[in-house]
Design an enzyme around this catalytic site. Structure first.
Site, short mmCIF file in Angstrom:
data_model
loop_
_atom_site.label_atom_id
_atom_site.label_comp_id
_atom_site.label_asym_id
_atom_site.label_seq_id
_atom_site.Cartn_x
_atom_site.Cartn_y
_atom_site.Cartn_z
N CYS A 1 0.81 -1.23 0.00
CA CYS A 1 0.00 0.00 0.00
C CYS A 1 0.84 1.28 0.00
O CYS A 1 0.40 2.32 -0.51
CB CYS A 1 -0.92 0.03 1.22
SG CYS A 1 -1.68 -1.55 1.60
N CYS B 1 1.39 3.74 -3.01
CA CYS B 1 0.39 4.73 -3.46
C CYS B 1 -0.02 5.70 -2.35
O CYS B 1 -0.34 6.85 -2.63
CB CYS B 1 -0.86 4.02 -3.95
SG CYS B 1 -0.61 3.32 -5.59
N HIS B 2 -0.05 5.21 -1.11
CA HIS B 2 -0.57 6.07 -0.04
C HIS B 2 0.54 6.74 0.76
O HIS B 2 0.25 7.55 1.64
CB HIS B 2 -1.47 5.26 0.89
CG HIS B 2 -2.70 4.75 0.19
ND1 HIS B 2 -3.79 5.55 -0.05
CD2 HIS B 2 -2.99 3.54 -0.35
CE1 HIS B 2 -4.71 4.84 -0.70
NE2 HIS B 2 -4.25 3.63 -0.89
N MET C 1 -8.03 2.02 -7.15
CA MET C 1 -7.48 1.16 -6.09
C MET C 1 -7.93 -0.28 -6.37
O MET C 1 -9.12 -0.54 -6.58
CB MET C 1 -8.00 1.64 -4.75
CG MET C 1 -8.01 0.54 -3.72
SD MET C 1 -7.40 1.08 -2.17
CE MET C 1 -8.08 -0.22 -1.15
N HIS D 1 12.04 26.56 4.55
CA HIS D 1 11.27 25.81 3.56
C HIS D 1 11.85 25.94 2.15
O HIS D 1 12.57 25.08 1.70
CB HIS D 1 9.81 26.28 3.61
CG HIS D 1 8.89 25.43 2.82
ND1 HIS D 1 8.40 24.24 3.29
CD2 HIS D 1 8.37 25.57 1.58
CE1 HIS D 1 7.61 23.69 2.38
NE2 HIS D 1 7.58 24.48 1.33
N HIS E 1 6.23 32.38 0.82
CA HIS E 1 6.41 31.19 -0.01
C HIS E 1 6.97 31.62 -1.36
O HIS E 1 6.22 31.86 -2.32
CB HIS E 1 5.08 30.45 -0.17
CG HIS E 1 5.26 29.05 -0.67
ND1 HIS E 1 5.53 28.75 -1.98
CD2 HIS E 1 5.24 27.86 -0.03
CE1 HIS E 1 5.65 27.43 -2.12
NE2 HIS E 1 5.48 26.87 -0.95
#
Ligand code: DHE
Length: 804
Positions: A310, A313-314, A351, A594, A636
């Site tokens: 899994c 994909c997750h 899925m 960041h 940002h």
């Protein structure tokens, strides 16, 4: 997704609220409606009706033990969701204007208040958050059957649907949040059931509509419905164990409620006289919202299986990649049974059906569902040896071309992230043709080029790194490696000078998990060295176990990389002349470093410490912190924009996620010493939510997006600021009729600007495109259509030379 006309919805809601208000004996439920709106350019939740009407981010209130329903109505098409992080409860996401989603839960008794916020952390940062105040329960256990038994039955049925996880699989048009598309649509099931019994289509044992419905819950395979959304339903699709979750009354309420659909009268559940528990007795599986327990054996099986099957994909940390996030805040509201049904049957969005394909048993899907409802365990580390084992040298160096095999100007290629396709497209900047599309790993985040420009390095949320040879006639991946499970940055060695020629020699990847950076051979990607960033926060000296690596930039003047370590607030200057024994200088800067880029001389590195609202200026020559500049909320910059301000001289600019403004910081300590490292200009924008800014030394414009603005029009609007009149925005326009506009990039000549329209991979015709503008006239020149969710794009020449 269910679309509800807002007016009609409010009427319906008013009726429900009025009905609730009339009840005297059962003050156990409460409902609130919130919509999304813009307040002074910032997204907010707005109360609808009753005491919260018109209030911004209203303070909600409820008694401990009350069953509360929160409904969110999308007021303007951004994607929103209300989340109560502390108890892992959330509504579904609403993405279109007028769309609504609800969540019902029992208010906990052990807290004084609960914070709610938007499911998208960027919107939360912009201020979409509030509080639910919890007071002590005033209501003793209910002594009588409620005044309105029909309403009671209806409420009991709706909360039972939540509890049983039914909403994850079924659509029921009257029930908030019931938008599942695995099982049949139940919006008219009462009428349908009686028709089936009458026509003989039905083959089960039941003689009445109620018995039909009871049977379909208790023995779902007795009659298999022919009308699942993806075709005829199949045996085993509906888990029989759902009935075990309900108490007797709940089961009756569910059956009676469904039997009345779509417009019949609900037969009330008869409640025996005497005290009735507010929460009826329950059974085997944990009710929705409660974390289920696993044995040690189950946990370790699920953990291993998740990594093997899994995580690809997750995401290893279950934060979502190609597939959605699977953290408990997302999985608990679905219920164990509902979640298990999804795992067993798969989804129409790709899925696989792990049960239907015979890979997992029914019991294993339930174990996996329970595992997914628990907090993810710390994911594995990744050793140098394991990186080496993942390394694939597809085309060895000696088999690669020794000169460019194409007549195209490969230095004007754009490497375009096709985010949800797990690919990057290589597009010719002169002809706009797609020269090659390569599988890269999913949710690619950035691409950087080798110093010669010949190689493109692509990495993203799966932590896989691909090396593409742009000299090939059709560029292909020549090497792959996995250096992390979750990455955001990659950079190369760019230095050539007295200390050696390091061009195209090394690459470095920065990881979110495990928290480290890895040094690789630049031509083959063979892993050479891994360095952990686990360390102490610069300010309080606390040990941090997960300091993620954010932006990495290569110096043009020294054999060094600037590595930004987010959670410890340190900028590490890593000297790579001896990569097996690198020296690292740790500079104390600010927390949450960041993204950022060079100012125009490439001596000073400008990095946004986004949640600290600061820009840190690092002097790469001296190797120290030159300045910290305060900014509005959440700067940002991407890599920022360098240009000459008519009043203040050379500046570097950044837009903000949380403030509608471009802020310019003066960057010329020699020519404009008085202003150096000060925020000298603020150019207002029509809205906040900006992600990127871009310019070119030859351009008269600065381009800025507002990608995450909650107003869909602003989210797809681009603005330009004229360098000779930077006090205000010169022009703004919508780039598309759908999606969000994100990330600008110039072509090699600096004459065109390419902008991504970030669409929805599931909507044909609106998956996304790139729009190309003439930089001199701002006129549209071309559209490269039907790309799958293009986001970042990187021109070879400009990326090599840090032109922005
Ligand atoms: Fe990014 C750059 C991290 C969300 C597109 N992004 C970066 C960098 C970091 C980062 C650390 C700097 C890399 C460098 O220069 O070496 N991004 C993150 C996040 O942590 C965050 C907020 C959430 C997440 O889970 O990833 C995030 N980023 C996004 C998006 O949602 C974007 C718009 C699309 C996507 O990929 O899902 C996105 N990020 C980009 C792009 C760049 C980037 C296009 C490179 C900009 C450039 O011009 O260099």
């Amino acid at each position: 997704m269910k679309l509800v006309k807002f007016g009609a919805f409010l009427l319906l809601l008013a009726a429900v609220l009025a009905a609730c208000g009339n009840r005297e004996s059962r003050p156990s439920t409460k409902e609130y409606v919130l919509t999304t709106a813009l307040e002074n350019g910032n997204p907010v939740f707005l109360g609808v009706g009753d005491e919260i009407n018109g209030l911004v981010n209203p303070r909600l209130s409820a008694e401990a033990g009350q069953v509360i329903t929160i409904t969110l109505v999308n007021g303007g098409e951004g994607r929103h969701q209300i989340v109560f992080p502390a108890i892992k409860v959330e509504t579904a996401t609403v993405s279109q204007k007028g769309e609504s989603a609800s969540v019902t839960f029992t208010v906990p008794g052990n807290l004084e208040e609960l914070e709610y916020e938007d499911g998208n952390s960027a919107y939360t940062a912009l201020g979409m958050k509030g509080v639910l105040a919890i007071s002590e329960s005033q209501s003793a256990p209910v002594a009588q059957q409620p005044a309105d038994p029909v309403l009671y039955t209806k409420e009991l049925a709706v909360s039972s649907f939540q509890k049983g996880g039914c909403l994850a699989c079924h659509t029921i048009s009257e029930v908030p949040g019931a938008v599942g598309t695995i099982g049949p649509d139940l919006s008219e099931i009462g009428k349908l059931a009686s028709q089936r019994i009458e026509t003989g289509e039905y083959t089960g044992m039941a003689k009445t509509t109620e018995a039909y419905l009871l049977e379909s819950i208790q023995s779902p395979d007795a009659f298999v419905s022919p009308d699942c959304p993806a075709g005829p339903c199949t045996k085993g699709l509906m888990p029989a164990s759902v009935s075990e979750i309900f108490s007797e009354n709940e089961l009756k309420a569910v059956v009676n409620y469904l039997a009345a659909l779509p417009d019949g009268e609900i037969k009330p559940v008869e409640v025996a006289a005497g005290p009735v528990e507010a929460q009826p007795e329950v059974a085997v599986a944990a009710p929705v919202g409660e974390t289920p327990e696993l044995t040690e054996e189950e946990f370790s099986w699920a953990k291993q299986t998740f990594f093997e099957r899994c995580a690809g994909c997750h995401g290893t940390l279950r934060k979502g990649a190609t597939g959605p996030a699977l953290t408990p805040d997302k999985t608990l509201p679905k219920g164990t049974v509902g979640l298990a049904a999804i795992i067993y049957n798969g989804t129409s969005r790709g899925m696989p059906g792990w049960g239907t394909q015979g890979i997992l048993t029914d019991a294993q899907t339930k174990t996996m569902a329970k595992y997914l409802q628990n907090d993810p365990p710390a994911p594995p580390e990744l050793s140098l040896q394991e990186m080496k084992e993942s390394w694939q040298l597809i085309t060895p160096v000696e088999q690669r071309p020794t000169s460019p095999q194409t007549t195209r100007d490969w230095e004007n290629y754009f490497i375009v992230t096709l985010r949800d396709a797990g690919q990057v497209a290589i597009i010719d900047g002169d002809t706009y043709e797609i020269v090659s599309t390569v599988d890269s790993g999913y949710a690619v985040h950035i691409t950087r080029m080798s110093a010669s420009g010949r190689y493109a390095y692509v990495t993203g949320r799966d932590g896989r790194l691909a090396l593409i040879d742009l000299w090939m006639e059709k560029p292909e991946v020549v090497a792959r490696v996995q250096t992390c499970y979750d990455a955001r940055s990659v950079e190369v060695s760019k230095y050539e000078g007295p200390e050696g020629d390091f061009r195209d020699k090394y690459a470095v990847t920065g990881c979110y998990w495990p928290p480290h950076f890895a040094i690789l051979d630049g031509q083959t990607l063979e892993p050479m060295k891994v360095v952990s960033t686990r360390s102490y926060t610069y300010d309080t000296g606390e040990f941090h176990t997960e300091p993620r690596v954010a932006a990495i930039l290569a110096s043009h003047f020294k054999p060094e990389w600037i590595v930004n370590v987010k959670e410890t607030g340190q900028v590490w200057i890593v000297n790579y002349t001896d990569p097996m024994n690198p020296t690292i200088k740790m500079i104390e800067a600010a927390l949450f470093l960041h993204d950022g880029g060079w100012e125009s001389t490439k001596r000073y590195f400008m990095v946004a410490a986004n949640q600290s609202n600061k820009i840190a200026v690092i002097d790469s020559q001296e190797g120290d912190l030159e300045a910290l500049v305060d900014t509005p909320a959440v700067p940002h910059p991407g890599r920022g924009a360098n240009w000459i301000d008519p009043e203040f001289g050379p500046v570097w600019s950044s837009p903000h996620l949380g403030d509608p403004a471009v802020v310019s910081v003066a960057t010329d300590p020699l020519g404009h010493a008085d202003n150096a490292w000060k925020s000298v200009r603020v150019t207002p924008l029509p809205g906040a939510g900006s992600l990127f800014i871009k310019t070119h030394p030859d351009s008269k414009w600065i381009w800025v997006d507002m990608t995450l603005n909650s107003d869909p029009v602003l989210a797809r609007t681009i603005c330009v600021i004229a360098k000779d009149n930077p006090a205000e925005v010169s022009k703004c326009w919508e780039v598309s009729t759908y999606g969000r506009t994100v990330h600008m990039e110039y072509n090699k000549q600096g004459t065109e600007v390419w902008i991504s329209v970030w669409g929805d991979a599931a909507i044909a015709g609106e998956t996304g495109e790139i729009v190309i503008y003439d930089d001199a006239t701002l006129e549209e020149k071309a559209r490269i259509k039907d790309l799958i969710t293009p986001t970042g794009k990187f021109n070879v020449f400009n990326t090599v030379n840090d032109i922005y």
